[in-house]
Design an enzyme around this catalytic site. Structure first.
Site, PDB file in Angstrom:
ATOM      1  N   ASP A  80      24.140  48.361  70.011  1.00 19.58           N
ATOM      2  CA  ASP A  80      23.731  49.202  71.144  1.00 19.58           C
ATOM      3  C   ASP A  80      22.239  49.161  71.471  1.00 19.58           C
ATOM      4  O   ASP A  80      21.412  49.249  70.562  1.00 19.58           O
ATOM      5  CB  ASP A  80      24.044  50.671  70.846  1.00 19.58           C
ATOM      6  CG  ASP A  80      25.406  50.886  70.242  1.00 19.58           C
ATOM      7  OD1 ASP A  80      26.185  49.932  70.160  1.00 19.58           O
ATOM      8  OD2 ASP A  80      25.677  52.029  69.846  1.00 19.58           O
ATOM      9  N   GLN A 102      20.297  48.994  67.939  1.00 25.28           N
ATOM     10  CA  GLN A 102      20.979  49.033  66.645  1.00 25.28           C
ATOM     11  C   GLN A 102      20.882  47.648  66.036  1.00 25.28           C
ATOM     12  O   GLN A 102      21.306  46.666  66.653  1.00 25.28           O
ATOM     13  CB  GLN A 102      22.450  49.414  66.839  1.00 25.28           C
ATOM     14  CG  GLN A 102      22.656  50.852  67.217  1.00 25.28           C
ATOM     15  CD  GLN A 102      22.370  51.779  66.047  1.00 25.28           C
ATOM     16  OE1 GLN A 102      23.157  51.871  65.140  1.00 25.28           O
ATOM     17  NE2 GLN A 102      21.239  52.462  66.088  1.00 25.28           N
ATOM     18  N   SER A 137      22.841  55.357  66.835  1.00 25.81           N
ATOM     19  CA  SER A 137      22.297  55.342  68.201  1.00 25.81           C
ATOM     20  C   SER A 137      21.746  56.693  68.648  1.00 25.81           C
ATOM     21  O   SER A 137      22.098  57.741  68.116  1.00 25.81           O
ATOM     22  CB  SER A 137      23.382  54.909  69.179  1.00 25.81           C
ATOM     23  OG  SER A 137      23.633  53.544  68.996  1.00 25.81           O
ATOM     24  N   ASP A 152      25.306  59.771  68.806  1.00 24.04           N
ATOM     25  CA  ASP A 152      24.746  59.122  69.994  1.00 24.04           C
ATOM     26  C   ASP A 152      24.197  60.100  71.039  1.00 24.04           C
ATOM     27  O   ASP A 152      24.587  60.068  72.211  1.00 24.04           O
ATOM     28  CB  ASP A 152      25.787  58.199  70.646  1.00 24.04           C
ATOM     29  CG  ASP A 152      26.486  57.293  69.651  1.00 24.04           C
ATOM     30  OD1 ASP A 152      25.886  57.020  68.596  1.00 24.04           O
ATOM     31  OD2 ASP A 152      27.621  56.867  69.912  1.00 24.04           O
TER      32      ASP A 152
HETATM   33  C1  FRU Z   1      28.643  52.122  69.315  1.00 22.57           C
HETATM   34  C2  FRU Z   1      28.379  52.738  67.968  1.00 22.57           C
HETATM   35  C3  FRU Z   1      27.761  54.090  68.091  1.00 22.57           C
HETATM   36  C4  FRU Z   1      26.991  54.240  66.824  1.00 22.57           C
HETATM   37  C5  FRU Z   1      26.495  52.839  66.654  1.00 22.57           C
HETATM   38  C6  FRU Z   1      26.306  52.414  65.248  1.00 22.57           C
HETATM   39  O1  FRU Z   1      28.646  50.738  69.300  1.00 22.57           O
HETATM   40  O2  FRU Z   1      29.561  52.820  67.234  1.00 22.57           O
HETATM   41  O3  FRU Z   1      28.672  55.128  68.303  1.00 22.57           O
HETATM   42  O4  FRU Z   1      25.947  55.146  66.925  1.00 22.57           O
HETATM   43  O5  FRU Z   1      27.432  51.990  67.244  1.00 22.57           O
HETATM   44  O6  FRU Z   1      25.681  51.175  65.206  1.00 22.57           O
END
Ligand code: FRU
Length: 828
Positions: free
Chosen positions: A384, A400, A441, A504
């Site tokens: 992300d 990420q 995230s 998130d």
């Molecule tokens: C979405 C997700 C988010 C989380 C992140 C972890 O792709 O699953 O919900 O914060 O990736 O990397």
């Protein structure tokens, strides 16, 4: 060579084999003289494999070793003066025997075969005796519910005492067996406690050996991987023994995993903790990685402190790629890398080296599948986009990042900055995982009024609000006043866990109420499915919970938006990574609407009063490419010009690369009125025009079937094509870009990208189309932004052709421009 010489060599050789195979060795002679009697096997085919094992044993060592010298001697006894025997057939037989024993050293070193004590492949524990609940009634088939993924076991079955979680206890005891080999080898994982989570060997009722898992209770991290361990049991040769697997622990890591217990003559290679001190003489440590290798827990320590723990698939031998650990902060000092488990003969730690250069077969950013005008991380896996914000004259794109593998994990916040949204410079990580959990995230804001107090007079802070995924999973802050170094507010989370699936946060300043607003994804159980696996999103309810705050630190619940209403059908709508913003419909400041998006870009349009979102249209389709080809998009906060610029993770395969995938182009979002109501529009940002290095203007023109290709003279790797099409009499207009097809089906008013269809309505008989083609995909924008169709696609390197054709009638191409683009990685 004379027959006599061959004969003498063969005689000597076979005599040696005979002598070596009968040198006094308890275990070898035990094997030759005492065929296995009471070996234990827990598995479906135990008897079959036992017979097979005995036969193989007899033929591979016993018969040839015993008879070889006699056969050889007999075969050409005539050469020794004994006239009576001269048998070429016997000589041939001896030769075959010799060959069957393999090359000399292998034959000399020939070991008796392993005896499998238990492989736990059966559908019961066989003659092993079970007490308590921890073992169930049969071996487990891999991971149990609620457990991290169990790896490293062989076959399908293993002993896994996580039945009913850590709290269950019990024992599993083997029938007596004879120690027939020098070593007893096994795979073991789980909790570390020599008494309470242990594999125990007993002789005459006395515990003579114990082994346990690697995970100390209540320590951060941990792995469910089973690793090889063994006992040297030479002193117990010929003794009767019993194995007992004990689980008497009920707390954290109160379970044990065991598999593949084998008696062997080969000294096994044990895995054990290992560490190395490395003087930091460069910015990075290059770490050898092989995707799919056993996952090791690697701890970086500096100045007597643990800096970070990561899981890495360390390469033994030739690495697939080199991960780069940023150690610039400890230049001139010595850091320690500690690995939880490494084979004793591992070369992985020794292969790690300080370096300033990104290692790889290709120079950085020139890798064959490196997107040339889409952002991607230098090394490792990103997912992300996070914390998109404009701060102190720069766009910040956090993301990420798993710097050490080609899959999600070790979530760091990667960081890149840009002055134009197009050219990005990757910097050091902003956030590293810590003892609280992984850095999931979230978003970033400029706290212009310094409501958080993290800034100073005239120096508003950039504040990150993000998820710390651990146990519990909470929302936390980090901040910076220079856009380079980030400080975690790691004491108190700003929002405690609501459910383990809360994450998130998207935060923004809501001017009308003078408050910060947070839209947070909160996964909740569906009615009647309270026991559903939380890892299965479709079995969960997706809710977006709104909070407000005066200072980014104290949050008050405001409302809960239920994505699963109306209609109970499970879906990905509003699943994770919410984004939430206001847009003026067709730019009319008097007609503003709020848009709420989930990770797959499906969205709702509605009203927001500072606490509650009231949808007017729901479950609207965002991007029109294949499902989830782009994901987890986020728009930039605090844009200097009020535009809503959005960027997503684009899942374009990049096999064999030392990095993974890319982001999409930055896109300007809008709302436009349609017959069905206001709908989202996506347009590539105008800043991308800076990449045009050569423009070919080829329209207007009329294009009839069979006409010469107007793009025949062009040859380009990276292109942007803009066209306005008026299909008129044509049924289809087909643009081919380096082997990919972007067609417009005039009858259905659909865009067809490599066979994938999406609606793209004509307006006054015309449709505008913009196509970007990079090394890993095509993005098509059409119908005034109503259609955005990203498609992962890998053009063949040598195919740089473009063509435009009309089918079924003549089309008017009202305008046609092809822009050859330059790479964003070439500095302007
Ligand atoms: C979405 C997700 C988010 C989380 C992140 C972890 O792709 O699953 O919900 O914060 O990736 O990397």
């Amino acid at each position: 060579m004379s027959a006599k010489a061959i004969y003498l060599i063969l005689s000597f050789y076979s005599l040696m084999i005979c002598v070596i195979s009968h040198t006094p060795d308890n275990f070898d002679s035990m094997d030759a003289n005492n065929p296995p009697k009471n070996r234990l096997r827990v598995g479906k085919n135990s008897n079959v494999s036992k017979i097979k094992e005995m036969t193989v044993c007899a033929f591979s060592s016993y018969i040839p070793k015993l008879f070889l010298p006699f056969m050889v001697l007999l075969s050409r006894a005539d050469l020794l003066g004994c006239k009576s025997v001269n048998s070429p057939a016997l000589l041939l037989l001896s030769l075959i025997c010799v060959l069957s024993l393999g090359p000399v050293p292998a034959a000399w070193a020939a070991d008796p075969p392993d005896l499998v004590v238990a492989d736990f492949e059966g559908d019961s524990y066989g003659a092993w005796e079970v007490t308590g609940e921890a073992f169930g009634s049969a071996p487990a088939q891999g991971t149990l519910p609620g457990q991290q993924q169990v790896t490293g076991f062989q076959g399908r079955g293993l002993v896994n005492t996580f039945r009913k979680g850590d709290r269950s206890t019990g024992t599993l005891t083997s029938p007596p067996f004879t120690i027939e080999r020098p070593y007893l080898r096994f795979l073991i994982g789980g909790g570390k406690n020599e008494v309470k989570t242990a594999l125990v060997l007993e002789v005459d009722g006395q515990v003579v050996r114990t082994a346990t898992g690697p995970n100390a209770p209540n320590a951060p991290g941990g792995t469910e991987r089973l690793e090889t361990d063994y006992w040297d049991v030479r002193d117990l040769a010929g003794r009767q023994a019993v194995l007992r697997i004990v689980d008497q622990a009920t707390g954290d890591w109160g379970h044990l995993n065991v598999d593949q217990i084998v008696q062997t003559a080969q000294r096994p290679v044990r895995v054990a903790p290992a560490s190395r001190e490395i003087p930091v003489t460069a910015k990075f440590l290059a770490i050898p990685i092989r995707n799919g290798a056993p996952k090791r827990l690697v701890t970086l320590q500096a100045g007597g402190r643990i800096i970070v723990r990561n899981t890495m698939e360390l390469a033994e031998g030739e690495p697939e790629w080199w991960a780069m650990m940023d150690v610039e902060a400890w230049q001139g000092q010595t850091v320690t890398l500690q690995v939880d488990q490494l084979p004793e003969d591992s070369k992985a730690l020794a292969a790690i080296e300080p370096t300033d250069k990104f290692r790889g077969p290709d120079p950085l950013y020139r890798e064959p599948l490196r997107a040339q005008f889409h952002f991607s991380a230098r090394r490792g896996f990103h997912n992300d986009p996070n914390g998109c914000v404009f701060y102190q004259g720069e766009y910040h794109l956090f993301f990420q990042h798993n710097p050490y593998a080609m899959a999600i994990g070790n979530q760091h916040w990667g960081h890149a900055v840009s002055r134009d949204l197009v050219h990005w410079e990757e910097r050091s990580h902003a956030l590293l995982p810590d003892e609280r959990g992984l850095m999931y995230s979230g978003s970033a804001v400029v706290d212009t009024k310094n409501t958080s107090g993290f800034g100073r007079e005239g120096q508003p802070p950039l504040v990150i609000v993000h998820t710390v995924a651990g146990n519990p999973t909470v929302q936390s802050l980090a901040w910076s006043t220079d856009g380079r170094t980030f400080t975690k507010e790691s004491g108190r989370p700003v929002l405690p866990q609501i459910t383990p699936g809360n994450r998130d946060p998207k935060v923004f300043w809501h001017e009308p109420t003078g408050k910060w607003v947070m839209a947070l994804y909160v996964q909740r159980p569906r009615a009647g499915k309270e026991k559903a696996d939380p890892q299965k999103p479709l079995e969960q309810r997706h809710t977006i919970e709104f909070f407000t705050s005066p200072n980014l630190k104290d949050w008050t619940p405001a409302s809960v938006h239920e994505a699963t209403q109306p209609g109970p059908a499970p879906s990905w709508y509003l699943y994770e990574c919410p984004d939430f913003f206001e847009l003026a419909v067709d730019g009319d400041p008097a007609r503003k609407k709020w848009v709420l998006l989930g990770a797959n870009t499906e969205y709702a349009v509605g009203r927001f009063d500072g606490t509650t979102f009231t949808p007017e249209a729901e479950r609207l389709r965002g991007q029109q490419g294949p499902p989830n080809v782009i994901y987890a998009g986020q728009s930039f906060n605090d844009m200097p010009d009020g535009r809503r610029v959005f960027i997503c993770w684009w899942l374009t395969p990049t096999p064999g690369m030392p990095f993974s995938q890319s982001m999409t182009l930055p896109m300007e979002l809008g709302l436009t009125e349609t017959a069905a109501g206001p709908r989202l529009t996506f347009r590539p940002v105008r800043e991308l025009e800076a990449l045009r290095k050569k423009t070919h203007t080829l329209g207007p023109l009329a294009l009839a079937p069979g006409d010469k290709n107007p793009l025949a003279a062009l040859d380009a790797e990276l292109v942007e094509i803009r066209a306005e099409l008026e299909p008129a009499g044509a049924a289809e207009i087909v643009l081919r870009v380096r082997g990919g097809t972007v067609a417009y089906d005039a009858r259905k008013q659909e865009l067809v990208v490599n066979g994938y269809r999406a609606p793209a309505p004509l307006k006054n008989g015309k449709v505008k189309m913009t196509v970007f083609c990079d090394r890993t995909g095509i993005e098509v924008f059409a119908a005034d932004g109503l259609t955005y169709l990203p498609f992962a696609f890998e053009p063949r390197t040598e195919d740089r052709s473009l063509s435009l054709t009309a089918l079924g009638g003549t089309a008017n191409i009202s305008s046609l421009e092809v822009h050859e683009l330059q790479s964003i990685w070439e500095r302007p």
